[in-house]
Motif scaffolding. Structure first.
Motif, PDB file in Angstrom:
ATOM      1  N   TYR A 136       1.253   5.379   1.454  1.00 20.93           N
ATOM      2  CA  TYR A 136       0.293   7.361   1.775  1.00 20.93           C
ATOM      3  C   TYR A 136       0.731   8.253   1.198  1.00 20.93           C
ATOM      4  O   TYR A 136       1.791   7.939   1.176  1.00 20.93           O
ATOM      5  N   GLY A 185       0.808  -0.739   0.029  1.00 18.28           N
ATOM      6  CA  GLY A 185      -0.037  -0.087   0.290  1.00 18.28           C
ATOM      7  C   GLY A 185       0.891   1.533  -0.243  1.00 18.28           C
ATOM      8  O   GLY A 185       1.884   1.670  -0.407  1.00 18.28           O
ATOM      9  N   ARG A 194      -3.761   4.027   1.291  1.00 16.07           N
ATOM     10  CA  ARG A 194      -4.466   3.064   0.451  1.00 16.07           C
ATOM     11  C   ARG A 194      -3.960   1.144   1.125  1.00 16.07           C
ATOM     12  O   ARG A 194      -2.566   0.975   1.614  1.00 16.07           O
ATOM     13  N   VAL A 195      -4.393   0.816   1.079  1.00 17.36           N
ATOM     14  CA  VAL A 195      -3.634  -0.469   1.357  1.00 17.36           C
ATOM     15  C   VAL A 195      -4.180  -2.160   0.770  1.00 17.36           C
ATOM     16  O   VAL A 195      -5.851  -2.306   0.624  1.00 17.36           O
ATOM     17  N   ILE A 196      -3.687  -2.759   0.382  1.00 15.84           N
ATOM     18  CA  ILE A 196      -3.502  -3.851  -0.046  1.00 15.84           C
ATOM     19  C   ILE A 196      -4.124  -5.353   0.845  1.00 15.84           C
ATOM     20  O   ILE A 196      -3.173  -5.774   1.510  1.00 15.84           O
ATOM     21  N   GLN A 197      -4.652  -5.289   2.249  1.00 14.05           N
ATOM     22  CA  GLN A 197      -5.113  -6.123   3.000  1.00 14.05           C
ATOM     23  C   GLN A 197      -4.362  -7.444   2.536  1.00 14.05           C
ATOM     24  O   GLN A 197      -4.036  -8.416   3.663  1.00 14.05           O
TER      25      GLN A 197
END
Length: 839
Positions: free
Chosen positions: A469, A467, A480-483
């Motif tokens: 910032y 992700g 945004r986070v690609i969890q």
């Protein structure tokens, strides 16, 4: 613009000569650069070549001895600076005809050493200074460094009054953005202000509202955690504990910090620490085999490869944090591996570096000695690795920022425009594609990569991009986070939870536990009539007046509307009794009609008897108007029908009572009272008495009639649909008039109860009116105190009870004689004297 102005000031300033020749001699040994190359314009640099200074307590009674430094570190930054300068010198577009030189000092991660190096960069390192020394331009026109925040603060404070720009590649403390304290400070790495806010948003994104923090006991850690705590408070995050550590702390201090982490209930720990301060704590954690903690790291260590390659630190697997965006510098690796001590045989730093990386010695002739034939290209270590150039790239951009500013200043010098000494924006794009500029505080735009530590095939840890910032984007888009690509503590795919209290589901509210942070709370069910349809809400909200909370307390539903219905058991029972009363009245009427010529029917005015039976039928029938959903017409009908039918009924009974009294008065010698109360007068009395009630009812309906009303005050959870009286005076006037006639009838019947006759109807009228009055006297308090539909039920019960009392008490004895004792149904028997005492 400000960056440009400092260079302009340095290039344009004309030193003031001393009026008398003076010579100043340096006390102590001069600080010399470890790496230097004198050119047209020189750039200063201060890096932490060595890990730390060996601290000594100075008595201040004698000249301090030179600082002794520990292991080698930061050599890569210095070589990157030299690589960048050579790249600029070879460029025909940037600073054409001008070559850049450098003077690189070692701060040894020491504030005092940094200050000493800074003074040497300003003044030079000659042993003696005279008035002619001051006529020269400054030794350097800008300083790159230092790596740590505290030494950088000291350096910026020292050179700031002399308008000498300091541009740091790794000092992130938000305090350095203070233009009043550090007017000439700039940096190519974002301020911790943004990193701290980004970390708070990241923790909030994962729902971790209960965290512990560990910080360096210095400007970097203290200011970073202070900014994080402020942002965390705004995000609703609570901090269970906050521990401070320093690399020079005794082991007991690290054991104490470890014990705090072990006893804490927070499963997420934010480590805002410098690399050097973190190592002792990691060693203690590794010794005690502490696992299961989700680490969140600051940019200082989250991409530190030595940690990732140390298998004892495998408990850091799953760590997550923000790192400076990575970059690829073409040609850098070739430059780094070409470094050799033979390039500068007298440079001790190059020899020390060579001995450190190859674990050999130039002073030894044995097998462990350095030959110089070793090849850096064959090594795979932190120095030769160019896959992670996040901080190295900031050194690269710092040198380019200086070069572009110098280029603009020299361009102004060659021009003859009036704006040649003005300020100009410093904004450029480097070969990596990164756009470089500074805001009014000397900070660049904050852009971070979100990094997750994941296991590699060789058992070490690798950095995975998951992700970003970007503070330049809108607030809802900056993180945004690609969890789905993330690994958590213990190499688990299961998302960790770190909360003081579990989330309160809809239908409950949070109640903070006394003496604990706001994240520690109990879940209290919403009160009746209140709802909450959100998770973790602090309040329940009341429903509107016509609504009530459902069973789950998460939705407002329409209140149950209550009225006496035909379909419920109580309504059915009352209907049955009403129809049964009508049926009995009809049977009695039919029976009387069949025997209308018999004495017992004709006695005491059969016309009034039939009218009384008709009014009783209406009384039974009017009770049905009280059942069912109240409407405008039913509300007006039920009360007026009740009042008129009952007055008609009582008028008939009153007429029969008066007839009994008059009949016995007429038997007295010389009495002619019957002519004053004959059949016509009896009809008129019934009509006139009923007409009064009708007038009362008409006035009531005209002035303030009853109407349907939704009573919301008696019950909170349901609505009582009832008939509002409109005018209470009208209702009580109708009821009072009926009661007045009933009492009058009872008194007259009571006076006639002992008149001699085998069939004295006054006895039965007295008994029926006694029951009638008792019912209605009891009705008043019961009516006032009964809630909701029971109020209506009480009124219907009173109507039916009083109607049945009149029907049974007046007509049952007559039906008994007609059906079972027909021999008594004769005129002679009816006129006979009775010796019994009634009542």
């Amino acid at each position: 613009k400000l960056f440009h102005s400092f260079f302009t000031h340095n290039l344009y300033s004309v030193p003031t000569f001393l009026e008398s020749a003076q010579i100043c001699r340096l006390l102590g040994q001069p600080a010399l650069p470890l790496l230097s190359a004198q050119k047209d314009i020189n750039i200063g640099a201060i890096f932490s070549f060595h890990k730390s200074a060996l601290l000594k307590i100075q008595p201040f009674t004698s000249k301090p001895k030179p600082t002794t430094c520990g292991s080698l570190r930061g050599f890569k930054y210095a070589q990157t600076l030299i690589f960048t300068i050579e790249e600029i010198n070879n460029s025909t577009q940037l600073l054409p005809g001008v070559s850049l030189g450098y003077k690189i000092y070692d701060s040894c991660s020491s504030i005092s050493q940094t200050v000493l190096s800074g003074m040497s960069l300003m003044n030079g390192y000659e042993e003696t200074l005279s008035d002619t020394s001051c006529s020269r331009p400054p030794a350097v026109h800008a300083i790159v460094g230092e790596s740590n925040s505290s030494p950088t603060m000291a350096l910026a404070s020292l050179v700031g009054p002399f308008s000498l720009p300091v541009i740091s590649h790794f000092a992130t403390c938000a305090c350095l953005s203070n233009r009043k304290r550090f007017p000439s400070f700039f940096r190519t790495i974002p301020s911790d202000y943004y990193q701290s806010r980004a970390l708070a948003q990241l923790v909030k994104h994962f729902g971790w509202t209960w965290v512990g923090t560990v910080r360096s006991r210095g400007d970097y850690g203290n200011n970073g955690i202070a900014a994080f705590e402020e942002a965390a408070k705004q995000e609703g995050i609570c901090i269970e504990y906050s521990e401070a550590i320093l690399s020079t702390d005794p082991k007991e201090q690290f054991l104490k910090t470890l014990e705090v982490i072990k006893k804490g209930t927070a499963r997420v720990v934010l480590a805002f620490v410098a690399v050097g301060d973190f190592v002792p704590l990691l060693n203690v954690i590794a010794q005690h085999n502490i696992t299961g903690i989700q680490w969140v790291g600051s940019e200082s260590w989250i991409t530190y490869r030595t940690f990732a390659e140390t298998k004892e630190y495998s408990f850091l697997s799953g760590a997550v944090g923000f790192a400076i965006a990575n970059a690829k510098l073409v040609g850098l690796r070739e430059f780094l591996v070409n470094v050799h001590p033979n390039q500068e045989p007298n440079n001790e730093l190059l020899k020390e570096f060579w001995e450190t990386v190859f674990q050999c010695s130039f002073r030894s002739n044995s097998s462990g000695g350095c030959t110089g034939s070793e090849k850096l290209a064959e090594l795979q270590n932190e120095y030769t690795d160019v896959s992670e150039l996040r901080i190295v790239n900031k050194v690269y951009t710092a040198v380019y920022a200086i070069a572009h500013t110098l280029h603009n200043v020299l361009k102004d010098l060659r021009s003859s425009t009036s704006s040649s000494k003005g300020e100009r924006d410093v904004r450029f794009t480097v070969k990596t594609g990164e756009d470089i500029f500074f805001d009014v505080s000397g900070d660049p735009a904050a852009k971070y990569d979100l990094i997750n530590w994941q296991p590699a095939d060789d058992g070490s840890l690798q950095f995975k991009y998951v992700g970003f910032y970007d503070s330049s984007l809108p607030s809802e888009q900056c993180l945004r986070v690609i969890q789905e690509h993330m690994i958590w503590a213990g190499n688990s795919r299961q998302f960790p939870v770190s909360v003081c209290s579990e989330s309160c589901p809809p239908g409950t509210r949070k109640a903070v536990q006394k003496g604990r942070p706001v994240c520690c709370y109990d879940c209290i069910p919403c009160a009746e009539g209140e709802i909450n349809n959100e998770t973790d809400s602090s309040d329940c909200f009341p429903c509107d007046l016509e609504y009530w909370s459902n069973e789950g307390k998460d939705k407002c539903v329409l209140k149950v509307v209550e009225f006496l219905s035909y379909t419920e058991i109580m309504g059915m029972v009352l209907c049955i009794f009403s129809f049964f009363g009508m049926l009995l009245t009809a049977i009695v009427s039919f029976l009387f009609y069949l025997h209308k010529e018999t004495p017992i029917v004709r006695a005491n005015n059969s016309e009034l008897s039939f009218l009384l039976l008709f009014s009783l039928s209406l009384c039974f029938l009017c009770s049905l108007t009280f059942i069912g959903q109240p409407t405008e017409w039913s509300c007006m009908l039920r009360h007026t029908a009740f009042g008129i039918t009952f007055v008609l009924c009582i008028s008939c009974v009153l007429g029969k009572t008066i007839v009994v009294l008059m009949a016995f008065r007429a038997t007295l010698p010389g009495s002619n009272v019957m002519k004053w109360f004959g059949p016509l007068q009896q009809r008129l009395s019934v009509v006139s008495l009923s007409l009064i009630q009708m007038i009362i009812c008409v006035l009531w309906l005209t002035i303030s009639p009853p109407f349907p009303y939704m009573n919301l005050s008696y019950y909170r959870e349901k609505v009582i649909l009832e008939c509002n009286l409109g005018s209470a005076l009208g209702f009580w006037a109708v009821l009072g008039y009926t009661g007045l006639l009933s009492i009058l009838c009872f008194i007259l019947a009571f006076l006639a109860r002992n008149l001699p006759d085998n069939f004295n109807e006054a006895k039965f009228i007295t008994f029926s009116m006694l029951i009638f009055c008792a019912v209605w006297i009891t009705f008043i308090p019961a009516y006032v105190s009964s809630p909701g539909k029971f109020t209506v039920a009480v009124q219907i019960f009173a109507i039916l009870a009083s109607s049945f009392s009149l029907l049974f008490c007046i007509f049952a004895p007559k039906c008994y004689i007609i059906l079972l004792k027909p021999e008594k149904n004769t005129k002679k028997q009816m006129m006979g004297k009775s010796s019994s005492k009634a009542l």
